[in-house]
Design an enzyme around this catalytic site. Structure first.
Site, PDB file in Angstrom:
ATOM      1  N   HIS A 133      39.534  29.130  50.446  1.00  0.00           N
ATOM      2  CA  HIS A 133      39.759  30.571  50.537  1.00  0.00           C
ATOM      3  C   HIS A 133      38.543  31.163  51.230  1.00  0.00           C
ATOM      4  O   HIS A 133      37.428  31.058  50.743  1.00  0.00           O
ATOM      5  CB  HIS A 133      39.942  31.191  49.152  1.00  0.00           C
ATOM      6  CG  HIS A 133      40.210  32.668  49.220  1.00  0.00           C
ATOM      7  ND1 HIS A 133      41.474  33.160  49.388  1.00  0.00           N
ATOM      8  CD2 HIS A 133      39.385  33.735  49.183  1.00  0.00           C
ATOM      9  CE1 HIS A 133      41.415  34.485  49.432  1.00  0.00           C
ATOM     10  NE2 HIS A 133      40.150  34.851  49.310  1.00  0.00           N
ATOM     11  N   CYS A 134      38.763  31.774  52.384  1.00  0.00           N
ATOM     12  CA  CYS A 134      37.662  32.300  53.185  1.00  0.00           C
ATOM     13  C   CYS A 134      37.406  33.769  52.825  1.00  0.00           C
ATOM     14  O   CYS A 134      38.279  34.609  53.020  1.00  0.00           O
ATOM     15  CB  CYS A 134      37.987  32.183  54.665  1.00  0.00           C
ATOM     16  SG  CYS A 134      36.668  32.798  55.724  1.00  0.00           S
ATOM     17  N   PRO A 135      36.222  34.091  52.294  1.00  0.00           N
ATOM     18  CA  PRO A 135      35.942  35.484  51.943  1.00  0.00           C
ATOM     19  C   PRO A 135      35.744  36.377  53.160  1.00  0.00           C
ATOM     20  O   PRO A 135      35.897  37.589  53.068  1.00  0.00           O
ATOM     21  CB  PRO A 135      34.670  35.397  51.112  1.00  0.00           C
ATOM     22  CG  PRO A 135      34.002  34.139  51.563  1.00  0.00           C
ATOM     23  CD  PRO A 135      35.114  33.206  51.942  1.00  0.00           C
ATOM     24  N   ASN A 183      39.259  37.059  53.909  1.00  0.00           N
ATOM     25  CA  ASN A 183      39.942  37.350  52.644  1.00  0.00           C
ATOM     26  C   ASN A 183      41.348  36.736  52.626  1.00  0.00           C
ATOM     27  O   ASN A 183      42.308  37.363  52.232  1.00  0.00           O
ATOM     28  CB  ASN A 183      40.012  38.859  52.419  1.00  0.00           C
ATOM     29  CG  ASN A 183      40.256  39.206  50.974  1.00  0.00           C
ATOM     30  OD1 ASN A 183      39.979  38.417  50.082  1.00  0.00           O
ATOM     31  ND2 ASN A 183      40.779  40.403  50.725  1.00  0.00           N
ATOM     32  N   ASN A 184      41.414  35.486  53.082  1.00  0.00           N
ATOM     33  CA  ASN A 184      42.704  34.807  53.166  1.00  0.00           C
ATOM     34  C   ASN A 184      42.475  33.299  53.019  1.00  0.00           C
ATOM     35  O   ASN A 184      41.363  32.828  53.163  1.00  0.00           O
ATOM     36  CB  ASN A 184      43.363  35.109  54.519  1.00  0.00           C
ATOM     37  CG  ASN A 184      44.858  35.114  54.432  1.00  0.00           C
ATOM     38  OD1 ASN A 184      45.434  34.689  53.437  1.00  0.00           O
ATOM     39  ND2 ASN A 184      45.509  35.605  55.480  1.00  0.00           N
TER      40      ASN A 184
END
Length: 118
Positions: free
Chosen positions: A108-110, A113-114
């Site tokens: 999950h890439c901050p 945000n996805n």
């Protein structure tokens, strides 16, 4: 369940990345362009800087709009996710941030945000 990267709550790193991106673009055109605009080199530099910046912004926007949810495949291998309580593809994993299963989940890439997956 989150639908895409723009679903609330937004991640602070996502907001910071957008503000930083806009700040860098704005600072170039506020600080550099008025000094170099009369010259052909300044105009050329401004155009060649704007094109990759626009492509980067559009790509980041597109990545945040994608919904990487794992769909069921009636002919392929499936497994039951006890958290989602539904059948998903065999190589799917559950993301605790988005609260959904993502096919070939990586992380999950901050920053966007996805979830990063298929």
């Amino acid at each position: 369940m989150r639908r895409n990267g723009f679903s609330w709550p937004l991640d602070p790193l996502q907001v910071a990345s957008w503000l930083l991106f806009v700040g860098i673009i704005a600072s170039l055109y506020i600080l550099y362009t008025p000094v170099a605009t009369p010259r052909a080199v300044g105009i050329t530099f401004s155009v060649f800087y704007a094109l990759p910046a626009l492509a980067t912004g559009m790509t980041a926007f597109h990545v945040q709009l994608i919904d990487p949810v794992a769909e069921t495949d009636p002919q392929g291998e499936q497994r039951f996710c006890n958290i989602c309580e539904r059948w998903v593809k065999h190589r799917s994993r559950h993301c605790s941030s988005c609260r959904k299963c993502v096919e070939r989940y990586d992380h999950h890439c901050p920053w966007v945000n996805n979830c990063i997956g298929v």
